[in-house]
Write a protein that holds these residues in place. Structure first.
Motif, PDB file in Angstrom:
ATOM      1  N   GLN A   8       0.795  -1.230   0.000  1.00  0.00           N
ATOM      2  CA  GLN A   8       0.000   0.000   0.000  1.00  0.00           C
ATOM      3  C   GLN A   8       0.824   1.275   0.000  1.00  0.00           C
ATOM      4  O   GLN A   8       0.355   2.316  -0.452  1.00  0.00           O
ATOM      5  CB  GLN A   8      -0.957   0.010   1.204  1.00  0.00           C
ATOM      6  N   VAL A 263      -0.699   3.245   8.924  1.00  0.00           N
ATOM      7  CA  VAL A 263      -1.070   1.906   9.401  1.00  0.00           C
ATOM      8  C   VAL A 263      -1.433   1.059   8.187  1.00  0.00           C
ATOM      9  O   VAL A 263      -2.403   1.343   7.493  1.00  0.00           O
ATOM     10  CB  VAL A 263      -2.234   1.968  10.405  1.00  0.00           C
ATOM     11  N   LYS A 264      -0.649   0.034   7.943  1.00  0.00           N
ATOM     12  CA  LYS A 264      -0.817  -0.787   6.737  1.00  0.00           C
ATOM     13  C   LYS A 264      -1.867  -1.874   6.931  1.00  0.00           C
ATOM     14  O   LYS A 264      -2.768  -2.047   6.129  1.00  0.00           O
ATOM     15  CB  LYS A 264       0.515  -1.408   6.345  1.00  0.00           C
ATOM     16  N   GLN A 265      -1.735  -2.643   8.014  1.00  0.00           N
ATOM     17  CA  GLN A 265      -2.684  -3.725   8.276  1.00  0.00           C
ATOM     18  C   GLN A 265      -2.575  -4.137   9.741  1.00  0.00           C
ATOM     19  O   GLN A 265      -1.601  -3.809  10.417  1.00  0.00           O
ATOM     20  CB  GLN A 265      -2.392  -4.930   7.382  1.00  0.00           C
ATOM     21  N   LYS A 283      -8.192  -3.960   5.589  1.00  0.00           N
ATOM     22  CA  LYS A 283      -9.242  -3.034   5.143  1.00  0.00           C
ATOM     23  C   LYS A 283      -9.591  -2.054   6.254  1.00  0.00           C
ATOM     24  O   LYS A 283     -10.021  -2.435   7.337  1.00  0.00           O
ATOM     25  CB  LYS A 283     -10.481  -3.820   4.707  1.00  0.00           C
ATOM     26  N   LEU A 284      -9.428  -0.779   5.940  1.00  0.00           N
ATOM     27  CA  LEU A 284      -9.604   0.253   6.950  1.00  0.00           C
ATOM     28  C   LEU A 284     -10.985   0.237   7.581  1.00  0.00           C
ATOM     29  O   LEU A 284     -11.136   0.534   8.773  1.00  0.00           O
ATOM     30  CB  LEU A 284      -9.340   1.638   6.337  1.00  0.00           C
ATOM     31  N   GLU A 285     -12.017  -0.119   6.815  1.00  0.00           N
ATOM     32  CA  GLU A 285     -13.375  -0.069   7.357  1.00  0.00           C
ATOM     33  C   GLU A 285     -13.589  -1.068   8.486  1.00  0.00           C
ATOM     34  O   GLU A 285     -14.551  -0.950   9.252  1.00  0.00           O
ATOM     35  CB  GLU A 285     -14.402  -0.301   6.247  1.00  0.00           C
ATOM     36  N   ASP A 286     -12.703  -2.063   8.615  1.00  0.00           N
ATOM     37  CA  ASP A 286     -12.825  -3.047   9.690  1.00  0.00           C
ATOM     38  C   ASP A 286     -12.172  -2.573  10.990  1.00  0.00           C
ATOM     39  O   ASP A 286     -12.390  -3.176  12.038  1.00  0.00           O
ATOM     40  CB  ASP A 286     -12.147  -4.367   9.284  1.00  0.00           C
ATOM     41  N   TRP A 287     -11.396  -1.512  10.933  1.00  0.00           N
ATOM     42  CA  TRP A 287     -10.552  -1.127  12.058  1.00  0.00           C
ATOM     43  C   TRP A 287     -11.250  -0.160  13.014  1.00  0.00           C
ATOM     44  O   TRP A 287     -12.196   0.535  12.624  1.00  0.00           O
ATOM     45  CB  TRP A 287      -9.304  -0.409  11.563  1.00  0.00           C
ATOM     46  N   ARG A 292      -7.345   4.364  11.543  1.00  0.00           N
ATOM     47  CA  ARG A 292      -7.492   4.526  10.090  1.00  0.00           C
ATOM     48  C   ARG A 292      -6.655   5.710   9.605  1.00  0.00           C
ATOM     49  O   ARG A 292      -7.155   6.758   9.203  1.00  0.00           O
ATOM     50  CB  ARG A 292      -8.969   4.721   9.737  1.00  0.00           C
ATOM     51  N   ARG A 294      -3.362   6.816   7.192  1.00  0.00           N
ATOM     52  CA  ARG A 294      -2.365   6.506   6.158  1.00  0.00           C
ATOM     53  C   ARG A 294      -1.827   7.813   5.577  1.00  0.00           C
ATOM     54  O   ARG A 294      -2.406   8.388   4.669  1.00  0.00           O
ATOM     55  CB  ARG A 294      -2.956   5.621   5.064  1.00  0.00           C
TER      56      ARG A 294
END
Length: 300
Positions: A8, A263-265, A283-287, A292, A294
């Motif tokens: 990313q 933050v990559k993952q 996936k950012l939406e899960d965090w 979130r 980047r």
């Protein structure tokens, strides 16, 4: 061969060398080692040299690929280039003459931004502080078409240097070495992050100001902090746990230091535990919303 990438924080990978050896905890589940074994089985010419079975593996022996050196000279569109996604540029097995040529290509292509990440902080620091190394780089750049009258700026403004930091032990060692290395932009790759890391512990006490537990607010030439901090959990088989609080603490430290956090993952263990839609926790939406983040460093 260079290729587009799913990493990313970059746009292109360039591998003028390949192969490596494990040297610290972050290397245990090396994705490049696994990929090299697969590429050897597929008959890829660059991955037929085997490394030491104890520290490396099939297809992952150190190899220099002169045929790949010139690839960036053919790229017209400026791009961010991750150098050696399948190796460590400062590995002792890569001869200095080849490094002159590789750095010469980077000097001759100032339109591109090169990102170099290493665990061999000692050799990086030694070479890039050596005036003779810089002289040879510009000599090679002239061979590649860089005008001899062009400004010889050292460190090269289009090269970003980074060190891997997987835990506090290596933060204390590698960040100090990075701070002692001339670089236009310095970054940390805290991936896989295997434990809590705080930046304030990674630097010697400020000789000018007293700042227990925090960052120095005064001008401190001996205290050089990174410009960019990449944070990520481990993914794939055998992935080790990652705690979101470790990322939150590093984001806080980055803000205090004036660095850009990325933050990559959050890793496979976190993804499984939290029902994330991506097996790597990418996936950012899960965090959690606070993670979130980047951001990219400001080029000096």
């Amino acid at each position: 061969m260079a290729s587009n990438t799913t990493i990313q924080w970059t746009e292109q990978t360039w591998n003028p060398t390949s192969g490596c050896d494990r040297i610290s905890d972050g290397c245990t589940n090396c994705y490049a080692l696994t990929m090299a074994k697969r590429l050897k089985g597929m008959g890829q010419a660059k991955y037929q040299n085997d490394g030491n079975p104890k520290t490396s593996g099939p297809g992952f022996g150190i190899s220099v690929h002169p045929e790949a050196f010139l690839e960036p000279l053919r790229w017209k569109k400026p791009r961010r280039v991750f150098v050696n996604s399948m190796s460590d540029l400062f590995h002792s097995g890569i001869d200095t003459a080849s490094l002159h040529l590789i750095f010469g290509v980077m000097a001759a292509t100032p339109q591109h931004t090169y990102q170099i990440l290493t665990k061999r902080h000692g050799r990086m620091r030694s070479l890039l502080n050596n005036p003779q190394f810089a002289h040879m780089v510009f000599h090679r750049a002239k061979m590649y078409g860089r005008p001899d009258t062009a400004a010889r700026t050292w460190p090269l403004p289009n090269i970003h240097l980074g060190v891997s930091v997987e835990n506090q032990k290596w933060a204390n060692i590698r960040i100090k070495a990075l701070a002692q290395t001339p670089a236009a932009v310095r970054f940390l790759s805290c991936e896989p992050l295997l434990g809590p890391v705080r930046l304030t512990r990674a630097h010697a006490h400020c000789p000018t100001h007293d700042f227990p537990g925090g960052f120095c607010s005064g001008p401190c030439p001996d205290l050089i902090l990174p410009d960019w901090i990449i944070i990520g959990g481990e993914s794939g088989p055998g992935a080790r746990p990652f705690e979101p609080q470790w990322a939150a603490d590093l984001i806080d430290d980055a803000r205090l230091a004036g660095a850009a956090p990325f933050v990559k993952q959050l890793g496979s263990v976190w993804a499984r535990a939290n029902g994330a839609s991506d097996s790597k926790g990418g996936k950012l939406e899960d965090w959690p919303a606070a993670l979130r983040v980047r951001e990219y460093p400001t080029t000096r």
